[in-house]
Every structure is written in C-alpha cells, then in structure tokens.
Design a protein around this motif. Structure first.
Motif, mmCIF file in Angstrom:
data_model
loop_
_atom_site.group_PDB
_atom_site.id
_atom_site.type_symbol
_atom_site.label_atom_id
_atom_site.label_comp_id
_atom_site.label_asym_id
_atom_site.label_seq_id
_atom_site.Cartn_x
_atom_site.Cartn_y
_atom_site.Cartn_z
ATOM 1 N N GLU A 1 -2.101 4.346 10.690
ATOM 2 C CA GLU A 1 -1.818 5.620 11.354
ATOM 3 C C GLU A 1 -1.118 5.389 12.692
ATOM 4 O O GLU A 1 -0.193 6.130 13.057
ATOM 5 N N ARG A 2 -1.537 4.368 13.434
ATOM 6 C CA ARG A 2 -0.869 4.069 14.703
ATOM 7 C C ARG A 2 0.576 3.633 14.465
ATOM 8 O O ARG A 2 1.488 4.020 15.200
ATOM 9 N N GLU A 3 0.779 2.847 13.422
ATOM 10 C CA GLU A 3 2.122 2.371 13.123
ATOM 11 C C GLU A 3 3.057 3.528 12.790
ATOM 12 O O GLU A 3 4.227 3.536 13.201
ATOM 13 N N LEU A 4 2.540 4.505 12.041
ATOM 14 C CA LEU A 4 3.367 5.636 11.610
ATOM 15 C C LEU A 4 3.363 6.784 12.618
ATOM 16 O O LEU A 4 4.159 7.725 12.499
ATOM 17 N N GLY A 5 2.438 6.723 13.590
ATOM 18 C CA GLY A 5 2.400 7.737 14.631
ATOM 19 C C GLY A 5 1.904 9.088 14.187
ATOM 20 O O GLY A 5 2.325 10.119 14.716
ATOM 21 N N CYS A 6 0.992 9.108 13.208
ATOM 22 C CA CYS A 6 0.449 10.391 12.733
ATOM 23 C C CYS A 6 -0.879 10.151 12.040
ATOM 24 O O CYS A 6 -1.213 9.020 11.664
ATOM 25 N N GLU A 7 -1.642 11.232 11.881
ATOM 26 C CA GLU A 7 -2.886 11.154 11.118
ATOM 27 C C GLU A 7 -2.569 11.310 9.639
ATOM 28 O O GLU A 7 -1.849 12.218 9.234
ATOM 29 N N LEU A 8 -3.128 10.405 8.858
ATOM 30 C CA LEU A 8 -2.883 10.423 7.417
ATOM 31 C C LEU A 8 -4.002 11.105 6.646
ATOM 32 O O LEU A 8 -3.811 11.497 5.493
ATOM 33 N N PHE A 9 -5.177 11.229 7.269
ATOM 34 C CA PHE A 9 -6.323 11.839 6.603
ATOM 35 C C PHE A 9 -6.971 12.886 7.495
ATOM 36 O O PHE A 9 -7.006 12.736 8.718
ATOM 37 N N GLU A 10 -7.492 13.919 6.871
ATOM 38 C CA GLU A 10 -8.416 14.831 7.534
ATOM 39 C C GLU A 10 -9.827 14.321 7.265
ATOM 40 O O GLU A 10 -10.215 14.149 6.104
ATOM 41 N N ARG A 11 -10.565 14.037 8.328
ATOM 42 C CA ARG A 11 -11.907 13.482 8.180
ATOM 43 C C ARG A 11 -12.926 14.609 8.061
ATOM 44 O O ARG A 11 -12.970 15.510 8.908
ATOM 45 N N HIS A 12 -13.731 14.557 7.002
ATOM 46 C CA HIS A 12 -14.830 15.500 6.803
ATOM 47 C C HIS A 12 -16.145 14.730 6.910
ATOM 48 O O HIS A 12 -16.152 13.505 7.066
ATOM 49 N N SER A 13 -17.248 15.438 6.796
ATOM 50 C CA SER A 13 -18.545 14.776 6.991
ATOM 51 C C SER A 13 -18.796 13.690 5.953
ATOM 52 O O SER A 13 -19.367 12.636 6.263
ATOM 53 N N ARG A 14 -18.368 13.921 4.709
ATOM 54 C CA ARG A 14 -18.649 12.946 3.652
ATOM 55 C C ARG A 14 -17.408 12.526 2.869
ATOM 56 O O ARG A 14 -17.533 11.823 1.858
ATOM 57 N N SER A 15 -16.249 12.948 3.302
ATOM 58 C CA SER A 15 -15.040 12.619 2.537
ATOM 59 C C SER A 15 -13.824 12.678 3.445
ATOM 60 O O SER A 15 -13.906 13.109 4.602
ATOM 61 N N VAL A 16 -12.703 12.234 2.911
ATOM 62 C CA VAL A 16 -11.420 12.344 3.588
ATOM 63 C C VAL A 16 -10.399 12.895 2.600
ATOM 64 O O VAL A 16 -10.491 12.633 1.392
ATOM 65 N N THR A 17 -9.444 13.663 3.102
ATOM 66 C CA THR A 17 -8.363 14.184 2.267
ATOM 67 C C THR A 17 -7.039 13.949 2.987
ATOM 68 O O THR A 17 -6.971 14.032 4.216
ATOM 69 N N PRO A 18 -5.978 13.637 2.244
ATOM 70 C CA PRO A 18 -4.687 13.370 2.886
ATOM 71 C C PRO A 18 -4.138 14.603 3.603
ATOM 72 O O PRO A 18 -4.265 15.728 3.106
ATOM 73 N N THR A 19 -3.545 14.390 4.765
ATOM 74 C CA THR A 19 -2.803 15.437 5.443
ATOM 75 C C THR A 19 -1.474 15.650 4.718
ATOM 76 O O THR A 19 -1.172 14.960 3.731
ATOM 77 N N GLU A 20 -0.669 16.580 5.206
ATOM 78 C CA GLU A 20 0.634 16.809 4.580
ATOM 79 C C GLU A 20 1.485 15.546 4.634
ATOM 80 O O GLU A 20 2.110 15.160 3.639
ATOM 81 N N LYS A 21 1.502 14.876 5.794
ATOM 82 C CA LYS A 21 2.242 13.622 5.895
ATOM 83 C C LYS A 21 1.573 12.533 5.065
ATOM 84 O O LYS A 21 2.243 11.649 4.530
ATOM 85 N N GLY A 22 0.242 12.616 4.939
ATOM 86 C CA GLY A 22 -0.463 11.666 4.097
ATOM 87 C C GLY A 22 -0.086 11.804 2.635
ATOM 88 O O GLY A 22 0.021 10.804 1.914
ATOM 89 N N LEU A 23 0.121 13.045 2.174
ATOM 90 C CA LEU A 23 0.537 13.260 0.791
ATOM 91 C C LEU A 23 1.921 12.667 0.544
ATOM 92 O O LEU A 23 2.181 12.088 -0.516
ATOM 93 N N TYR A 24 2.801 12.805 1.551
ATOM 94 C CA TYR A 24 4.135 12.210 1.422
ATOM 95 C C TYR A 24 4.022 10.691 1.324
ATOM 96 O O TYR A 24 4.669 10.058 0.486
ATOM 97 N N LEU A 25 3.183 10.111 2.196
ATOM 98 C CA LEU A 25 3.022 8.658 2.166
ATOM 99 C C LEU A 25 2.422 8.207 0.840
ATOM 100 O O LEU A 25 2.809 7.161 0.306
ATOM 101 N N ARG A 26 1.475 8.975 0.291
ATOM 102 C CA ARG A 26 0.868 8.578 -0.984
ATOM 103 C C ARG A 26 1.931 8.449 -2.067
ATOM 104 O O ARG A 26 1.944 7.485 -2.835
ATOM 105 N N ARG A 27 2.837 9.418 -2.130
ATOM 106 C CA ARG A 27 3.883 9.353 -3.152
ATOM 107 C C ARG A 27 4.776 8.139 -2.935
ATOM 108 O O ARG A 27 5.080 7.402 -3.880
#
Length: 293
Positions: free
Chosen positions: A40-66
C-alpha cells in the motif's frame, strides 16, 4: 512491485481475512500484514477496507486484483514453459473463447492432441470477445476463438468450417413457439434480451443489426448479457425472449423452453486467432499446426 507481494495480495482477496490468508501461505499474520502495508505504501493508496473480522478490496484494490491476476498468471505460464525437457512436448496451452458450439471442433482437436502429447494441459477461459482479445494481447491466452469479430486481420487467424446460427429462446407457452422460424417483425415491440456484444445504445450491431434492418429501431431491449446461462433465467421468469446461438441451451422436452431459428438466417463466422510473430512454446506451435492441418 514484486510478484511475491502480488501473490500475497491475491491470497488476502481470496480468503477475505489476513489470518486465513496467512495460514494458507504458511506465514504469520503479522508478517503478511506488513507485506500488504508495504504494498500500500508503494502504491500510495489503501487496497483494503478493514472490518472487524474481514477485509474487502477498495476500488483501487479491485483494479489491482485484476492486474495482479494477469501478471501472476503470465509469470506462472512463462515459468512453466521453461520447466520441460526439449525432447518432451509438455506444458500449458491457454485458450480463450466465447460460448459457441464450434468449441466441439476445438475439443475434438484437443482430444486428438492429448492422445499424442499427454503431458500437455489445456486451460479454457470463457469470456466475451473484448475480454478475450485483451487476454490475448497481454499474453494470458495463446489463442482465442471469436465469432464475427471485426478486427481479425490484425492477427493470424484460421476460419473454422461451422458457423453459429442465431435464434430465439422463449418460454414454451410463447405464441411464437407455434412458428417454425422467427422474422424481424415478430420481435418488434416485445421485451427482448440481447447479447451485449451485439447491442449498442443506438441499436443492434454486427450480423444482428443487418438482420433486423428497418426494424432495428422498434426493439424493446430490456436486458443484455455476456454469457448465456444466467440470461436463460430471465427467460424462465418471463422477463423477455432471448437471442442466442443455436445449441448453447437445452430446449424442448420438459425444459420449459423452446428455440426457433431466425429467418432469413443470421449467422456468425468463427475464427481462431493468435498474435503475429509472438514467441510461443513448442506445445502451442504444435497445436496450432494441428488445427491448420
């Protein structure tokens, strides 16, 4: 950006939690968390939204996943091409294709090829034409099967002998099921489900646009689709009639669905295409040779 970091990232996307991903990767959760934080520091953005028991990709995270799936897949494919002795035909062949009964011809070639070269593994990726072309350009697929694609001349291509015939899938009780064939006027002003690749905001395109002719402005398109299985659920629930290739969906009997061909006939030509002058493994070249024999 390291391949290893992308593998870690894809594992977290797959498992949905740092702990389960760390367990699958055989590493500690703090170590994995540090790797993701560094990415995340390298790309300069948050890749996940942190929840109490899980994480989900942010919009930029979804792009990176693809992109990560493409990069890691290409790296794995490239590595595999170098792992086999030159005297042995082995490795992986990646084929992209839309849904078509023409795949039976490809399947027949695969069966014959595997009899001769049993150490070759095939990977099929079903997608619409634009996605298949993108995968071909990025080196993720070695060849793709396309129906009536307008830019085939950009590539080496082989035209298959069969063509795909268009028709209508409808509920068994539909009045049009009493007809042997369906004409353009029969589909005007009634809910219609169109393949997305054959529809633009201005109306039908390609072979279907030519087939509808002067009736193209009279269509009531209520939905579009890319692959047919889910679209048939819309037909079953009475959303509309569906334009589809012959042979992709079971109809007749006790299926509750009927299929009728369009008339005058509307067909799509089928081509196998691959990149010009692109390096390819021995297995891929031999398979292409077998298709052209």
């Amino acid at each position: 950006m390291e391949i290893r970091a992308l593998r870690y990232y894809l594992a977290v996307c797959e498992y949905g939690t740092m702990s389960r991903a760390a367990e699958a990767l055989h590493m500690t959760q703090p170590a994995l968390s540090r790797q993701i934080a560094a990415l995340e520091r390298e790309l300069g953005c948050e890749l996940f939204e942190r929840h109490s028991r899980s994480v989900t990709p942010t919009e930029k995270g979804l792009y990176l996943r693809r992109r990560a799936q493409e990069i890691v897949g290409l790296a794995d494919q490239t590595a595999a091409d170098f792992t086999h002795d030159e005297g042995i035909v082995a490795g992986d062949i990646h084929i992209g294709a839309g849904e078509s009964v023409a795949m039976r011809q490809i399947a027949r070639h695969i069966a014959q090829f595997r009899t001769r070269y049993p150490q070759v593994r095939f990977h099929l990726h079903s997608a619409i034409a634009t996605d298949s072309i993108e995968r071909l350009e990025h080196g993720l697929d070695d060849l793709v099967v396309l129906m009536s694609h307008p830019d085939n001349d950009r590539y080496e291509h082989l035209r298959l002998q069969p063509t795909d015939a268009w028709g209508i899938i409808m509920q068994a009780g539909d009045p049009l099921a009493e007809q042997e064939v369906i004409g353009p006027a029969d589909l005007a002003d009634a809910p219609l489900i169109m393949p997305g690749r054959s529809w633009s905001g201005d109306g039908p395109t390609g072979p279907l646009g030519a087939w509808f002719g002067e009736h193209r402005r009279e269509l009531d398109v209520v939905a579009t689709y890319n692959l047919s299985f889910n679209a048939t659920m819309l037909v079953r629930e009475g959303v509309g009639r569906m334009i589809s290739f012959e042979g992709l969906t079971a109809t007749g009997g006790d299926t509750g669905l009927e299929f009728r061909l369009l008339y005058p006939p509307a067909v799509s030509i089928i081509d196998v295409v691959w990149k010009r002058n692109a390096p390819r493994s021995r297995a891929v070249q031999l398979f292409l040779d077998s298709l052209q024999a």
